[in-house]
Write a protein that holds these residues in place. Sequence first.
Motif, PDB file in Angstrom:
ATOM      1  N   GLY A   8       0.831  -1.188   0.000  1.00 47.78           N
ATOM      2  CA  GLY A   8       0.000   0.000   0.000  1.00 47.78           C
ATOM      3  C   GLY A   8       0.868   1.240   0.000  1.00 47.78           C
ATOM      4  O   GLY A   8       1.778   1.380   0.826  1.00 47.78           O
ATOM      5  N   LEU A   9       0.628   2.155  -0.925  1.00 49.56           N
ATOM      6  CA  LEU A   9       1.415   3.383  -0.982  1.00 49.56           C
ATOM      7  C   LEU A   9       1.197   4.207   0.281  1.00 49.56           C
ATOM      8  O   LEU A   9       0.095   4.210   0.843  1.00 49.56           O
ATOM      9  CB  LEU A   9       1.008   4.213  -2.202  1.00 49.56           C
ATOM     10  CG  LEU A   9       1.276   3.603  -3.574  1.00 49.56           C
ATOM     11  CD1 LEU A   9       0.786   4.552  -4.671  1.00 49.56           C
ATOM     12  CD2 LEU A   9       2.754   3.298  -3.767  1.00 49.56           C
ATOM     13  N   PRO A  10       2.213   4.926   0.730  1.00 47.66           N
ATOM     14  CA  PRO A  10       2.023   5.822   1.879  1.00 47.66           C
ATOM     15  C   PRO A  10       0.881   6.799   1.615  1.00 47.66           C
ATOM     16  O   PRO A  10       0.682   7.265   0.481  1.00 47.66           O
ATOM     17  CB  PRO A  10       3.368   6.548   1.988  1.00 47.66           C
ATOM     18  CG  PRO A  10       4.356   5.622   1.345  1.00 47.66           C
ATOM     19  CD  PRO A  10       3.609   4.943   0.237  1.00 47.66           C
ATOM     20  N   GLY A  11       0.130   7.113   2.654  1.00 44.21           N
ATOM     21  CA  GLY A  11      -1.060   7.923   2.488  1.00 44.21           C
ATOM     22  C   GLY A  11      -0.811   9.338   2.024  1.00 44.21           C
ATOM     23  O   GLY A  11      -1.721   9.989   1.494  1.00 44.21           O
ATOM     24  N   THR A  12       0.399   9.853   2.187  1.00 42.43           N
ATOM     25  CA  THR A  12       0.678  11.250   1.867  1.00 42.43           C
ATOM     26  C   THR A  12       1.335  11.448   0.508  1.00 42.43           C
ATOM     27  O   THR A  12       1.685  12.573   0.153  1.00 42.43           O
ATOM     28  CB  THR A  12       1.595  11.876   2.936  1.00 42.43           C
ATOM     29  OG1 THR A  12       2.827  11.137   2.989  1.00 42.43           O
ATOM     30  CG2 THR A  12       0.929  11.869   4.298  1.00 42.43           C
ATOM     31  N   VAL A  13       1.517  10.379  -0.281  1.00 40.82           N
ATOM     32  CA  VAL A  13       2.283  10.526  -1.525  1.00 40.82           C
ATOM     33  C   VAL A  13       1.566  11.427  -2.523  1.00 40.82           C
ATOM     34  O   VAL A  13       0.343  11.413  -2.640  1.00 40.82           O
ATOM     35  CB  VAL A  13       2.567   9.170  -2.206  1.00 40.82           C
ATOM     36  CG1 VAL A  13       3.502   8.331  -1.371  1.00 40.82           C
ATOM     37  CG2 VAL A  13       1.286   8.422  -2.530  1.00 40.82           C
ATOM     38  N   ALA A 314       9.527  10.195   6.362  1.00 43.05           N
ATOM     39  CA  ALA A 314       9.680   8.943   7.101  1.00 43.05           C
ATOM     40  C   ALA A 314       8.789   7.849   6.520  1.00 43.05           C
ATOM     41  O   ALA A 314       9.183   6.676   6.456  1.00 43.05           O
ATOM     42  CB  ALA A 314       9.371   9.163   8.577  1.00 43.05           C
ATOM     43  N   GLN A 315       7.579   8.207   6.095  1.00 43.50           N
ATOM     44  CA  GLN A 315       6.691   7.230   5.474  1.00 43.50           C
ATOM     45  C   GLN A 315       7.307   6.662   4.184  1.00 43.50           C
ATOM     46  O   GLN A 315       7.304   5.445   3.969  1.00 43.50           O
ATOM     47  CB  GLN A 315       5.340   7.868   5.145  1.00 43.50           C
ATOM     48  CG  GLN A 315       4.473   8.175   6.353  1.00 43.50           C
ATOM     49  CD  GLN A 315       3.132   8.765   5.944  1.00 43.50           C
ATOM     50  OE1 GLN A 315       2.540   8.378   4.943  1.00 43.50           O
ATOM     51  NE2 GLN A 315       2.632   9.714   6.719  1.00 43.50           N
ATOM     52  N   VAL A 316       7.824   7.547   3.350  1.00 35.20           N
ATOM     53  CA  VAL A 316       8.398   7.102   2.076  1.00 35.20           C
ATOM     54  C   VAL A 316       9.640   6.245   2.310  1.00 35.20           C
ATOM     55  O   VAL A 316       9.828   5.200   1.663  1.00 35.20           O
ATOM     56  CB  VAL A 316       8.721   8.309   1.180  1.00 35.20           C
ATOM     57  CG1 VAL A 316       9.506   7.880  -0.051  1.00 35.20           C
ATOM     58  CG2 VAL A 316       7.436   9.022   0.767  1.00 35.20           C
ATOM     59  N   ALA A 317      10.495   6.642   3.245  1.00 38.78           N
ATOM     60  CA  ALA A 317      11.691   5.859   3.532  1.00 38.78           C
ATOM     61  C   ALA A 317      11.333   4.474   4.054  1.00 38.78           C
ATOM     62  O   ALA A 317      11.951   3.467   3.654  1.00 38.78           O
ATOM     63  CB  ALA A 317      12.566   6.610   4.542  1.00 38.78           C
ATOM     64  N   LEU A 318      10.347   4.402   4.926  1.00 36.51           N
ATOM     65  CA  LEU A 318       9.916   3.108   5.455  1.00 36.51           C
ATOM     66  C   LEU A 318       9.305   2.250   4.353  1.00 36.51           C
ATOM     67  O   LEU A 318       9.557   1.038   4.272  1.00 36.51           O
ATOM     68  CB  LEU A 318       8.926   3.319   6.596  1.00 36.51           C
ATOM     69  CG  LEU A 318       8.311   2.066   7.220  1.00 36.51           C
ATOM     70  CD1 LEU A 318       9.384   1.101   7.710  1.00 36.51           C
ATOM     71  CD2 LEU A 318       7.369   2.449   8.363  1.00 36.51           C
ATOM     72  N   ARG A 320      10.059   2.203   1.251  1.00 31.01           N
ATOM     73  CA  ARG A 320      11.144   1.651   0.429  1.00 31.01           C
ATOM     74  C   ARG A 320      11.845   0.502   1.151  1.00 31.01           C
ATOM     75  O   ARG A 320      12.279  -0.468   0.521  1.00 31.01           O
ATOM     76  CB  ARG A 320      12.126   2.752   0.050  1.00 31.01           C
ATOM     77  CG  ARG A 320      11.566   3.684  -1.036  1.00 31.01           C
ATOM     78  CD  ARG A 320      12.607   4.631  -1.576  1.00 31.01           C
ATOM     79  NE  ARG A 320      12.193   5.163  -2.863  1.00 31.01           N
ATOM     80  CZ  ARG A 320      12.025   6.464  -3.127  1.00 31.01           C
ATOM     81  NH1 ARG A 320      12.248   7.367  -2.173  1.00 31.01           N
ATOM     82  NH2 ARG A 320      11.657   6.867  -4.319  1.00 31.01           N
ATOM     83  N   ASP A 321      11.937   0.580   2.475  1.00 34.47           N
ATOM     84  CA  ASP A 321      12.519  -0.530   3.220  1.00 34.47           C
ATOM     85  C   ASP A 321      11.604  -1.751   3.159  1.00 34.47           C
ATOM     86  O   ASP A 321      12.066  -2.902   3.093  1.00 34.47           O
ATOM     87  CB  ASP A 321      12.761  -0.124   4.675  1.00 34.47           C
ATOM     88  CG  ASP A 321      13.990   0.767   4.816  1.00 34.47           C
ATOM     89  OD1 ASP A 321      14.807   0.816   3.879  1.00 34.47           O
ATOM     90  OD2 ASP A 321      14.119   1.433   5.872  1.00 34.47           O
ATOM     91  N   VAL A 322      10.290  -1.520   3.167  1.00 37.07           N
ATOM     92  CA  VAL A 322       9.340  -2.628   3.000  1.00 37.07           C
ATOM     93  C   VAL A 322       9.523  -3.266   1.623  1.00 37.07           C
ATOM     94  O   VAL A 322       9.520  -4.493   1.491  1.00 37.07           O
ATOM     95  CB  VAL A 322       7.892  -2.139   3.201  1.00 37.07           C
ATOM     96  CG1 VAL A 322       6.890  -3.242   2.812  1.00 37.07           C
ATOM     97  CG2 VAL A 322       7.651  -1.722   4.646  1.00 37.07           C
ATOM     98  N   LEU A 323       9.704  -2.442   0.597  1.00 32.87           N
ATOM     99  CA  LEU A 323       9.929  -2.990  -0.739  1.00 32.87           C
ATOM    100  C   LEU A 323      11.183  -3.857  -0.783  1.00 32.87           C
ATOM    101  O   LEU A 323      11.214  -4.902  -1.452  1.00 32.87           O
ATOM    102  CB  LEU A 323      10.057  -1.860  -1.763  1.00 32.87           C
ATOM    103  CG  LEU A 323       8.804  -1.083  -2.119  1.00 32.87           C
ATOM    104  CD1 LEU A 323       9.092  -0.114  -3.255  1.00 32.87           C
ATOM    105  CD2 LEU A 323       7.657  -2.017  -2.488  1.00 32.87           C
ATOM    106  N   ARG A 324      12.225  -3.437  -0.085  1.00 28.48           N
ATOM    107  CA  ARG A 324      13.451  -4.245  -0.061  1.00 28.48           C
ATOM    108  C   ARG A 324      13.176  -5.608   0.603  1.00 28.48           C
ATOM    109  O   ARG A 324      13.733  -6.634   0.185  1.00 28.48           O
ATOM    110  CB  ARG A 324      14.564  -3.490   0.651  1.00 28.48           C
ATOM    111  CG  ARG A 324      15.231  -2.437  -0.247  1.00 28.48           C
ATOM    112  CD  ARG A 324      16.450  -1.840   0.400  1.00 28.48           C
ATOM    113  NE  ARG A 324      16.096  -0.752   1.310  1.00 28.48           N
ATOM    114  CZ  ARG A 324      15.937   0.502   0.946  1.00 28.48           C
ATOM    115  NH1 ARG A 324      16.089   0.862  -0.322  1.00 28.48           N
ATOM    116  NH2 ARG A 324      15.625   1.434   1.826  1.00 28.48           N
ATOM    117  N   ALA A 325      12.329  -5.595   1.622  1.00 26.41           N
ATOM    118  CA  ALA A 325      11.969  -6.855   2.263  1.00 26.41           C
ATOM    119  C   ALA A 325      11.163  -7.742   1.306  1.00 26.41           C
ATOM    120  O   ALA A 325      11.364  -8.962   1.243  1.00 26.41           O
ATOM    121  CB  ALA A 325      11.171  -6.581   3.537  1.00 26.41           C
TER     122      ALA A 325
END
Length: 329
Positions: A8-13, A314-318, A320-325
């Motif tokens: 799910g995309l971050p809510g603020t994108v 912080a939402q966007v950085a997190l 991207r870390d989820v995508l790496r997982a």
Amino acid sequence: MSATPGVGLPGTVTMREAEELAAEAERAGASSVWVTDVRREPYLTSAAALRATTRVTVGTDVAVAFSRSPAATAQAAWDLAGYGNGRFVLGLGSQVGPTLLSRFGIEADHPAARLRDYVLAVRACWDAYRKGHGRYEGEFYAIRQPVFSPGADDPWPSIPIYVAGVNPVMTAVAGEVADGFAAHTFCTPTYLERIIRPALARGAARAKRDAPPVLMPLVVGRDRASLALQMTTYTVPAYRRVLDESGLREEADAILAAIADRRRTEAARIIEERCLDQLGVSVLDDLAERLRLWGAYADVIGLTVPWYGLDHAAQVALFRDVLRAVERM
């Protein structure tokens, strides 16, 4: 459960960021990209995600139904399905009454019956678009001229509708009329098995059909404290049955009392210490284990990030870390 979760995309994108992040999600191997309705216009954001991708499913999880007429929703979803070559899923939810009023200045009585009629109205519009003529007369909605500019759109991709719910009456509506059920992250395995699945089955039996699959979102955070804070936004009287049915009645009393007294930090502490492990959340480092747990209860899983208590960067950085997982799965 499908092998690879969606995201799910971050809510603020913004729309530009939605393009970028959706493309990254597709490259990471995510099965779907979901758009929320917490800050941005979900149909425009979905268009941006579709534009940047070629394979993944893109859907709203979920768009607030009653803030838009069923005809307007039908138009948006129809065009998105055509634009994405059949990759769009329309996810709809009613939203809690006080939030609906405070966000959109709209009140909607009988939300479960109204959402059922809403879904039927949307499908009637689609049928009219395909044929070039039609109308809908329902309990709450009457759409007498859905095709204003003459002409038929045929062929055109079909559009699955997912309906969200927490309580059993709305869940039964999803079982009756939806192609999928969008579960809430404020859910426990016990609640899903004891309340959600039977309610879906009851609704499906009314329509003489099979119960739809369950999409379960997991909120992924860097630590338990941020996840607990996110869960305070969902601990409202309308949802307390989730905790009651999961053996957490005393905790529900304490959390709701703390929130009512504006002691949100205390409410988050109670959630973190006594409820969090049962809810639809995961610390990033524990994601594989949590996916195994929830995979036994849900048909499809989507991974999202907190929108409460985290700033945009912080939402966007997190995310991207989820995508790496996801990429490592």
